[in-house]
Design a protein around this motif. Structure first.
Motif, PDB file in Angstrom:
ATOM      1  N   LEU A  46      33.095  28.978  43.601  1.00  0.00           N
ATOM      2  CA  LEU A  46      34.139  28.596  42.648  1.00  0.00           C
ATOM      3  C   LEU A  46      35.470  29.268  42.956  1.00  0.00           C
ATOM      4  O   LEU A  46      36.494  28.909  42.378  1.00  0.00           O
ATOM      5  N   GLY A  47      35.454  30.300  43.798  1.00  0.00           N
ATOM      6  CA  GLY A  47      36.691  30.987  44.133  1.00  0.00           C
ATOM      7  C   GLY A  47      36.869  32.321  43.441  1.00  0.00           C
ATOM      8  O   GLY A  47      37.907  32.959  43.585  1.00  0.00           O
ATOM      9  N   ALA A  48      35.858  32.750  42.665  1.00  0.00           N
ATOM     10  CA  ALA A  48      35.941  34.046  41.989  1.00  0.00           C
ATOM     11  C   ALA A  48      35.200  35.077  42.849  1.00  0.00           C
ATOM     12  O   ALA A  48      34.115  35.538  42.489  1.00  0.00           O
ATOM     13  N   GLN A  49      35.815  35.445  43.984  1.00  0.00           N
ATOM     14  CA  GLN A  49      35.109  36.306  44.945  1.00  0.00           C
ATOM     15  C   GLN A  49      34.860  37.697  44.380  1.00  0.00           C
ATOM     16  O   GLN A  49      33.796  38.287  44.615  1.00  0.00           O
ATOM     17  N   ILE A  50      35.827  38.239  43.630  1.00  0.00           N
ATOM     18  CA  ILE A  50      35.665  39.610  43.108  1.00  0.00           C
ATOM     19  C   ILE A  50      34.477  39.662  42.149  1.00  0.00           C
ATOM     20  O   ILE A  50      33.624  40.552  42.219  1.00  0.00           O
ATOM     21  N   ILE A  51      34.415  38.681  41.257  1.00  0.00           N
ATOM     22  CA  ILE A  51      33.317  38.665  40.286  1.00  0.00           C
ATOM     23  C   ILE A  51      31.988  38.448  41.001  1.00  0.00           C
ATOM     24  O   ILE A  51      30.957  39.003  40.616  1.00  0.00           O
ATOM     25  N   ALA A  52      32.020  37.631  42.059  1.00  0.00           N
ATOM     26  CA  ALA A  52      30.776  37.387  42.802  1.00  0.00           C
ATOM     27  C   ALA A  52      30.247  38.668  43.418  1.00  0.00           C
ATOM     28  O   ALA A  52      29.040  38.956  43.345  1.00  0.00           O
ATOM     29  N   VAL A  53      31.144  39.461  44.001  1.00  0.00           N
ATOM     30  CA  VAL A  53      30.702  40.723  44.612  1.00  0.00           C
ATOM     31  C   VAL A  53      30.183  41.685  43.555  1.00  0.00           C
ATOM     32  O   VAL A  53      29.133  42.329  43.727  1.00  0.00           O
TER      33      VAL A  53
ATOM     34  N   VAL B  41      22.693  35.797  29.632  1.00  0.00           N
ATOM     35  CA  VAL B  41      24.035  36.334  29.882  1.00  0.00           C
ATOM     36  C   VAL B  41      24.578  35.852  31.233  1.00  0.00           C
ATOM     37  O   VAL B  41      25.783  35.640  31.372  1.00  0.00           O
ATOM     38  N   LYS B  42      23.694  35.667  32.216  1.00  0.00           N
ATOM     39  CA  LYS B  42      24.160  35.117  33.505  1.00  0.00           C
ATOM     40  C   LYS B  42      24.782  33.734  33.287  1.00  0.00           C
ATOM     41  O   LYS B  42      25.808  33.405  33.896  1.00  0.00           O
ATOM     42  N   GLY B  43      24.146  32.932  32.453  1.00  0.00           N
ATOM     43  CA  GLY B  43      24.696  31.615  32.153  1.00  0.00           C
ATOM     44  C   GLY B  43      26.052  31.706  31.471  1.00  0.00           C
ATOM     45  O   GLY B  43      26.997  30.980  31.813  1.00  0.00           O
ATOM     46  N   VAL B  44      26.156  32.624  30.524  1.00  0.00           N
ATOM     47  CA  VAL B  44      27.424  32.788  29.806  1.00  0.00           C
ATOM     48  C   VAL B  44      28.518  33.257  30.767  1.00  0.00           C
ATOM     49  O   VAL B  44      29.674  32.807  30.690  1.00  0.00           O
ATOM     50  N   LEU B  45      28.149  34.157  31.670  1.00  0.00           N
ATOM     51  CA  LEU B  45      29.108  34.664  32.661  1.00  0.00           C
ATOM     52  C   LEU B  45      29.665  33.525  33.519  1.00  0.00           C
ATOM     53  O   LEU B  45      30.889  33.402  33.721  1.00  0.00           O
ATOM     54  N   LEU B  48      32.013  31.439  31.480  1.00  0.00           N
ATOM     55  CA  LEU B  48      33.328  32.051  31.269  1.00  0.00           C
ATOM     56  C   LEU B  48      34.247  31.805  32.470  1.00  0.00           C
ATOM     57  O   LEU B  48      35.411  31.421  32.299  1.00  0.00           O
ATOM     58  N   VAL B  49      33.716  32.053  33.668  1.00  0.00           N
ATOM     59  CA  VAL B  49      34.537  31.869  34.867  1.00  0.00           C
ATOM     60  C   VAL B  49      34.934  30.397  35.014  1.00  0.00           C
ATOM     61  O   VAL B  49      36.096  30.075  35.301  1.00  0.00           O
ATOM     62  N   ALA B  50      33.973  29.499  34.769  1.00  0.00           N
ATOM     63  CA  ALA B  50      34.270  28.061  34.898  1.00  0.00           C
ATOM     64  C   ALA B  50      35.292  27.629  33.847  1.00  0.00           C
ATOM     65  O   ALA B  50      36.207  26.841  34.145  1.00  0.00           O
ATOM     66  N   ALA B  51      35.174  28.168  32.614  1.00  0.00           N
ATOM     67  CA  ALA B  51      36.132  27.797  31.573  1.00  0.00           C
ATOM     68  C   ALA B  51      37.521  28.310  31.905  1.00  0.00           C
ATOM     69  O   ALA B  51      38.524  27.615  31.665  1.00  0.00           O
ATOM     70  N   GLY B  52      37.597  29.524  32.494  1.00  0.00           N
ATOM     71  CA  GLY B  52      38.906  30.039  32.901  1.00  0.00           C
ATOM     72  C   GLY B  52      39.552  29.150  33.942  1.00  0.00           C
ATOM     73  O   GLY B  52      40.761  28.884  33.886  1.00  0.00           O
ATOM     74  N   MET B  53      38.746  28.670  34.891  1.00  0.00           N
ATOM     75  CA  MET B  53      39.307  27.811  35.934  1.00  0.00           C
ATOM     76  C   MET B  53      39.683  26.439  35.386  1.00  0.00           C
ATOM     77  O   MET B  53      40.695  25.864  35.778  1.00  0.00           O
ATOM     78  N   GLN B  57      43.531  29.140  33.715  1.00  0.00           N
ATOM     79  CA  GLN B  57      43.727  30.593  33.656  1.00  0.00           C
ATOM     80  C   GLN B  57      42.551  31.307  34.328  1.00  0.00           C
ATOM     81  O   GLN B  57      41.758  31.980  33.645  1.00  0.00           O
ATOM     82  N   PRO B  58      42.421  31.167  35.641  1.00  0.00           N
ATOM     83  CA  PRO B  58      41.248  31.753  36.303  1.00  0.00           C
ATOM     84  C   PRO B  58      41.197  33.272  36.215  1.00  0.00           C
ATOM     85  O   PRO B  58      40.111  33.859  36.077  1.00  0.00           O
ATOM     86  N   ASN B  59      42.356  33.935  36.259  1.00  0.00           N
ATOM     87  CA  ASN B  59      42.341  35.404  36.215  1.00  0.00           C
ATOM     88  C   ASN B  59      41.874  35.929  34.861  1.00  0.00           C
ATOM     89  O   ASN B  59      41.217  36.961  34.785  1.00  0.00           O
ATOM     90  N   LEU B  60      42.239  35.213  33.800  1.00  0.00           N
ATOM     91  CA  LEU B  60      41.782  35.630  32.464  1.00  0.00           C
ATOM     92  C   LEU B  60      40.262  35.510  32.371  1.00  0.00           C
ATOM     93  O   LEU B  60      39.584  36.427  31.878  1.00  0.00           O
ATOM     94  N   GLY B  61      39.728  34.404  32.863  1.00  0.00           N
ATOM     95  CA  GLY B  61      38.271  34.247  32.846  1.00  0.00           C
ATOM     96  C   GLY B  61      37.570  35.317  33.664  1.00  0.00           C
ATOM     97  O   GLY B  61      36.537  35.852  33.256  1.00  0.00           O
ATOM     98  N   GLU B  62      38.163  35.672  34.808  1.00  0.00           N
ATOM     99  CA  GLU B  62      37.528  36.686  35.656  1.00  0.00           C
ATOM    100  C   GLU B  62      37.586  38.067  35.006  1.00  0.00           C
ATOM    101  O   GLU B  62      36.628  38.843  35.088  1.00  0.00           O
ATOM    102  N   SER B  63      38.710  38.384  34.354  1.00  0.00           N
ATOM    103  CA  SER B  63      38.788  39.703  33.717  1.00  0.00           C
ATOM    104  C   SER B  63      37.806  39.801  32.557  1.00  0.00           C
ATOM    105  O   SER B  63      37.210  40.864  32.320  1.00  0.00           O
ATOM    106  N   LEU B  64      37.608  38.715  31.838  1.00  0.00           N
ATOM    107  CA  LEU B  64      36.596  38.721  30.776  1.00  0.00           C
ATOM    108  C   LEU B  64      35.193  38.828  31.366  1.00  0.00           C
ATOM    109  O   LEU B  64      34.314  39.475  30.799  1.00  0.00           O
TER     110      LEU B  64
END
Lengths: 179, 103
Positions: A46-53, B41-45, B48-53, B57-64
Motif C-alpha cells: 500500500l506504500g506504508a513502508q514505515i508501518i510495515a517495518v 487489531v491487525k485488521g483494524v490497523l 486505519l492505513v487504508a482509510a488514511g490513504m 491523508q496517508p501520513n495521518l493514518g500512518e501516525s495513528l
C-alpha cells in the motif's frame, strides 16, 4: 497489485482461522506471526513502508517471542471445551456484524487524491504529540507487565518466627537423630 | 490506490476483524483470547492505513497506526502477564474458572 493484495489478504485470514482453530497454543502463536507478516506485506504494497517495518518487527517478532515465552512459563493446557457462546451463535453473530459493517462501509468507499498535509515525522512528533506522551505511559505499563511475566512466584513465608520451644524441640530431635 | 484495491482491503479487514471477534466469543483459553484480540487489531490497523490513504491523508493514518501498534503490544504484554499469574494462582487458563461465583 489487486491480485497480490487479494492473495495476501486471503492468506492472512486463513492464518487467522488456523490460529483460532489450532489445538496447541504454540501453533496458535506461530500462525499469529504469519498473520502479522502477511499484514505487513499488505502495508508495504500500500506504500506504508514505515508501518510495515514496525509491524513486522514488533508484531511478528517481539509479540511472538513474548507469546512463546509466556506459553513456556504457563505451560500448554489441553482445553477442548465449549466456548462461552455456542459456536453456531458465535458464527451467526460475527456474520451479522460483518454484513452490517460491509453494508455501511462498502457503498461509501471512494479514493480521493492526496491532500496537502505535513510530512510523516512532523505529523507524528508535533501534531500528534499527545499520542507520543500516551505511548510513553503505555510503555511504562508494559515494563510493569513484563515484570509480572518474568517475576517469580512468592515463596511461602512462615506466619510467625519460630519460638524458643519450637527451637528446643528441633534441637532435641536433631540430637536423637545423631544418637 | 484504486477503488478496487480499497474494496479488497475492506473485505480483508472485515475478515480479520470477524475472525478475531469469533475467537473472542468462542474461545475459553486466556492466551487464545489474547491471540484473537491481536488478530482483530491487525485488521483494524490495516483499516486505519487504508482509510488514511483513501481520504487523502496517508501520513495521518500512518501516525495513528504507530499508536495502535504500541497499544496493541502493551495489551499483549499485560494480558500475557495476567495469564501467567492466573495460571500460577488458579491453576488453569480457563476463563470460566476465573469467576469465583461459579465455584
Amino acid at each position: 497489485m489487486e491480485a497480490w493484495l487479494a492473495i495476501l489478504l486471503i492468506g492472512a485470514v486463513l492464518c487467522a482461522i488456523m490460529a483460532i482453530r489450532s489445538a496447541r497454543l504454540l501453533a496458535a502463536a506461530i500462525w499469529l506471526a504469519g498473520v502479522s507478516a502477511l499484514v505487513s506485506l499488505v502495508l508495504y504494497l500500500l506504500g506504508a513502508q514505515i508501518i510495515a517495518v514496525i509491524e513486522l518487527s514488533v508484531g511478528a517478532g517481539l509479540v511472538t517471542v513474548l507469546f512463546v515465552f509466556a506459553i513456556n512459563i504457563a505451560g500448554e493446557e489441553a482445553m477442548d471445551l465449549r466456548g462461552l457462546v455456542p459456536e453456531p451463535l458465535a458464527v451467526v453473530l460475527v456474520g451479522v456484524a460483518a454484513i452490517m459493517l460491509g453494508w455501511m462501509v462498502l457503498p461509501a468507499l471512494g479514493v480521493i487524491p492526496p491532500l496537502a498535509e505535513s510530512p510523516f515525522s512532523e505529523l507524528l512528533w508535533q501534531d500528534r504529540g499527545l499520542d507520543i506522551l500516551v505511548q510513553i505511559v503505555l510503555i511504562f505499563a508494559g515494563v510493569i507487565g513484563v515484570l509480572g511475566l518474568i517475576g517469580e512466584a512468592p515463596r511461602a513465608v512462615p506466619a510467625h518466627p519460630p519460638g524458643e520451644a519450637e527451637l528446643e524441640a528441633g534441637s532435641e530431635s536433631l540430637k536423637e537423630i545423631e544418637a | 490506490m484504486t477503488d478496487t484495491a480499497l474494496q479488497i482491503i475492506v473485505i480483508g479487514v472485515l475478515g480479520l476483524v470477524g475472525v478475531g471477534l469469533y475467537g473472542l466469543l468462542a474461545v475459553r483459553n486466556l492466551i487464545k483470547v489474547i491471540v484473537a484480540l491481536q488478530i482483530a487489531v491487525k485488521g483494524v490497523l490495516l483499516g486505519l492505513v487504508a482509510a488514511g490513504m483513501a481520504s487523502g491523508q496517508p501520513n495521518l493514518g500512518e501516525s495513528l497506526a504507530v499508536t495502535v501498534i504500541v497499544a496493541d503490544t502493551i495489551v499483549a504484554v499485560v494480558g500475557l502477564a495476567l495469564a501467567v499469574q492466573v495460571r500460577r494462582h488458579v491453576g488453569t487458563l480457563d476463563i470460566k474458572a476465573l469467576s469465583s461465583l461459579q465455584r
